[in-house]
Design an enzyme around this catalytic site. Structure first.
Site: not given
Ligand code: G6D
Length: 346
Positions: A180, A310
């Site tokens: 991430h 990602e």
């Molecule tokens: C939010 O919807 C987004 C996700 O895709 C992300 O990974 C996260 O924030 C950090 O939930």
């Protein structure tokens, strides 16, 4: 390539020492990672004038890397990245319940996913490997998983991230890990995405419902704000997508090439080509933030300060087999690789 590895203990309120490992490839490129969450906190590279700077966004306070369950800055994500509807799946006609950490759904492997675990660390000749035996009691997923995550410098200023997962039980589990990392190729992160161009090799995205759960349908994106098949100005595309009512990008792309995305900065020449061996790439433009969080150099976090890219098997695969197979059967072992190819355009 002459790789050197150093480590230091960071101050944090924790029983387990918070350790940072820095791996320098001797070419002006280096990365740093933490034993909590196998987190990549820094990736430093030169620009066209030789200025070396970190291109990742991350917490300014080490403690935040231990407690975060919101942003996942630099975190390894697993057993499964993305969202799983109702935190459950059927396997051999059996209902298997997973931890539910976002309403009824599972996000990023649950609160005790890879991102929140303390990993064992070993040095390799060209990097670091994190290992962990993850019992079902630890993260709420079925089966005992022997997991590893390695960060290594390979040829030509490429950072390889390799995940392995081995199911050492008699029952199946799931395995679809990712990283991430949030990228901002500017030295001063408050410049946001200025100067950034992005291309994503994809013609379709996964349709999401109001809870960001894949519906199983693919959407054609040609000539829409979501289309990055042609390298595009990131700020302009962000404005376009906001005109559709969205708060930004938070979408799974079905990629059509192993070079899944290219992010470059036209002002300073930095370029990252992202390679993957899987069919999906989630693109998230950090749409909602709390300004009390401090990031690089003590700056307050703000929306769209960086973008997360990602690579993974398409989210929703566990309920939509045509999206891919993320089941790791008893006795099975799988390996996935992500490569960041770093370069500087003069
Ligand atoms: C939010 O919807 C987004 C996700 O895709 C992300 O990974 C996260 O924030 C950090 O939930």
């Amino acid at each position: 390539m002459m790789v050197t590895i150093t480590n230091e203990r960071l101050s944090a309120q924790t029983d387990i020492p918070l350790k940072k490992y820095t791996v320098d490839n001797g070419n002006g490129y280096a990365f740093s990672c933490l034993n909590i969450g196998a987190t990549l906190t820094s990736l430093t590279m030169p620009d066209k004038d030789g200025n070396i700077h970190n291109v990742l966004l991350g917490f300014n306070e080490p403690q935040d890397f231990i407690t975060d369950q919101t942003y996942f800055f630099g975190k390894a994500i697993g057993r499964v990245g993305g969202r799983i509807k109702d935190g459950a799946f059927q396997y051999n006609n059996e209902h298997i319940q997973l931890p539910q950490n976002e309403g009824n759904n599972t996000l990023h492997g649950g609160n005790n996913g890879f991102h929140s675990l303390w990993w064992d660390v070993s040095a390799l000749g060209n990097g670091i490997i994190f290992t962990k035996t993850i019992q079902s009691e630890t993260d709420g997923f079925p089966a005992k998983l022997i997991a590893s995550i390695s960060y290594t410098w390979i040829s030509g200023n490429q950072l390889q991230i390799e995940f392995t997962g081995e199911n050492q039980s008699e029952i199946a589990t799931l395995f679809n890990p990712t990283t991430h990392n949030y990228f901002n190729l500017n030295d001063d992160k408050t410049a946001g995405l200025g100067g950034h161009q992005l291309s994503i090799r994809a013609r379709k995205t996964v349709e999401l419902d109001e809870n960001q759960i894949p519906t199983g349908k693919l959407l054609t994106i040609s000539d829409t704000a979501y289309d990055f098949n042609k390298e595009s100005n990131l700020l302009e595309k962000l404005e376009s997508v906001k005109q559709t009512g969205a708060s930004g990008f938070d979408d799974p792309y079905k990629v059509t090439d192993s070079e899944v995305a290219v992010l470059r900065n036209l002002d300073n020449g930095r370029c990252i080509r992202i390679h993957s061996d899987r069919n999906g790439l989630v693109f998230y433009s950090l749409n909602a933030t709390e300004s009390k969080i401090t990031v690089n150099d003590g700056h307050a976090l703000s929306p769209h300060m960086a973008v997360a890219l990602e690579p993974q098997t398409l989210p929703g695969a566990v309920h939509h087999p045509d999206f891919g197979n993320i089941v790791l059967d008893a006795g099975d072992k799988k390996t996935y690789r992500i490569i960041y190819e770093l370069s500087v355009d003069e």
